[in-house]
Design an enzyme around this catalytic site. Structure first.
Site, PDB file in Angstrom:
ATOM      1  N   HIS A 172       2.507  -0.808 -10.010  1.00  0.00           N
ATOM      2  CA  HIS A 172       2.430  -1.414  -8.670  1.00  0.00           C
ATOM      3  C   HIS A 172       1.157  -2.243  -8.527  1.00  0.00           C
ATOM      4  CE1 HIS A 172       5.843   0.070  -6.425  1.00  0.00           C
ATOM      5  NE2 HIS A 172       5.588   1.332  -6.703  1.00  0.00           N
ATOM      6  N   GLN A 232       1.761  -1.149  -2.024  1.00  0.00           N
ATOM      7  CA  GLN A 232       2.974  -0.879  -1.240  1.00  0.00           C
ATOM      8  C   GLN A 232       2.722  -0.896   0.259  1.00  0.00           C
ATOM      9  OE1 GLN A 232       3.838   2.698  -3.891  1.00  0.00           O
ATOM     10  NE2 GLN A 232       5.879   2.161  -3.165  1.00  0.00           N
ATOM     11  N   CYS A 235      11.473   4.943  -5.947  1.00  0.00           N
ATOM     12  CA  CYS A 235      10.261   4.336  -5.392  1.00  0.00           C
ATOM     13  C   CYS A 235      10.440   4.170  -3.891  1.00  0.00           C
ATOM     14  CB  CYS A 235      10.046   2.974  -6.050  1.00  0.00           C
ATOM     15  SG  CYS A 235       8.612   2.088  -5.423  1.00  0.00           S
ATOM     16  N   LEU A 236       9.388   4.468  -3.131  1.00  0.00           N
ATOM     17  CA  LEU A 236       9.480   4.338  -1.676  1.00  0.00           C
ATOM     18  C   LEU A 236       9.717   2.890  -1.254  1.00  0.00           C
ATOM     19  CD1 LEU A 236       6.632   6.783  -0.570  1.00  0.00           C
ATOM     20  CD2 LEU A 236       9.100   7.182  -0.580  1.00  0.00           C
ATOM     21  N   GLY A 264       4.167   9.533  -4.968  1.00  0.00           N
ATOM     22  CA  GLY A 264       3.106   8.593  -5.311  1.00  0.00           C
ATOM     23  C   GLY A 264       3.167   7.395  -4.382  1.00  0.00           C
ATOM     24  N   HIS A 267       3.987   4.477 -13.284  1.00  0.00           N
ATOM     25  CA  HIS A 267       4.742   3.806 -12.216  1.00  0.00           C
ATOM     26  C   HIS A 267       3.775   3.233 -11.166  1.00  0.00           C
ATOM     27  CE1 HIS A 267       8.273   3.838  -9.242  1.00  0.00           C
ATOM     28  NE2 HIS A 267       7.214   3.611  -8.482  1.00  0.00           N
ATOM     29  N   GLU A 268       2.799   4.046 -10.764  1.00  0.00           N
ATOM     30  CA  GLU A 268       1.857   3.588  -9.725  1.00  0.00           C
ATOM     31  C   GLU A 268       0.942   2.500 -10.253  1.00  0.00           C
ATOM     32  OE1 GLU A 268       2.569   4.390  -6.796  1.00  0.00           O
ATOM     33  OE2 GLU A 268       3.940   5.982  -7.392  1.00  0.00           O
TER      34      GLU A 268
END
Ligand code: NI
Length: 167
Positions: free
Chosen positions: A137, A51, A91-92, A46, A133-134
């Protein structure tokens, strides 16, 4: 297409709240293509526009093994939720950190796709976790902020050290 730079926690820009997309345009679709390329290259499941330092309500997700089920969410809203489950998340923007977070077990999300068409999806399990989660963000929240202050302090220290070492 182009690979985008992913902001790394604790970058303050990860805490910006994304604004709604007024109109889905070719520029939106180009951003989404670049986000998808960036997510698959990472690799990740994701990626939110936040991000990559674009503060609009857009995120993508693909939890398939073959990377052939890209889902695009523009202006997403959770319209129903139920249950609770704990899942280990990564997470990236927080490389190398995996921690257990409590989320809704099931969520129904309403959003628009890359053609500007509305859709609704009922998700559970890992996809439900990923969507929550997304969406966090887009509200300027990184998953580690669900953890205790002590854990957050440790994670920030570890990441700052990693970032110094890679400079
Ligand atoms: Ni993330």
């Amino acid at each position: 297409m182009a690979l985008l730079k992913i902001l790394q926690y604790p970058d303050a820009r990860l805490h910006k709240v994304a604004r709604p997309v007024a109109q889905v345009t070719d520029a939106t679709r180009t951003l989404i293509k670049n986000m998808a390329e960036t997510m698959y290259a990472a690799p990740g499941v994701g990626l939110a526009a936040t991000q990559v330092d674009v503060h609009e309500q857009i995120f993508i997700a693909d939890i398939s093994e073959l990377h052939d089920e890209l889902r695009v969410f523009i202006n997403p809203k959770i319209i129903a939720s139920s249950g609770a489950e704990q899942c280990e998340e990564g997470c990236l923007s927080v490389p190398g950190i995996y921690e257990t977070v409590t989320r809704f077990e099931k969520v129904t999300v309403q959003a628009f796709n890359e053609r500007g068409e509305p859709f609704t999806i009922a998700a559970e399990g890992f996809l439900a976790v990923c969507l929550q989660h997304e969406m966090d963000h887009l509200q300027g929240r990184v998953f580690v902020e669900h953890l205790s202050q002590l854990k957050q302090t440790r994670i920030r220290a570890k990441l700052k050290k990693q970032q110094r070492e890679t400079l």
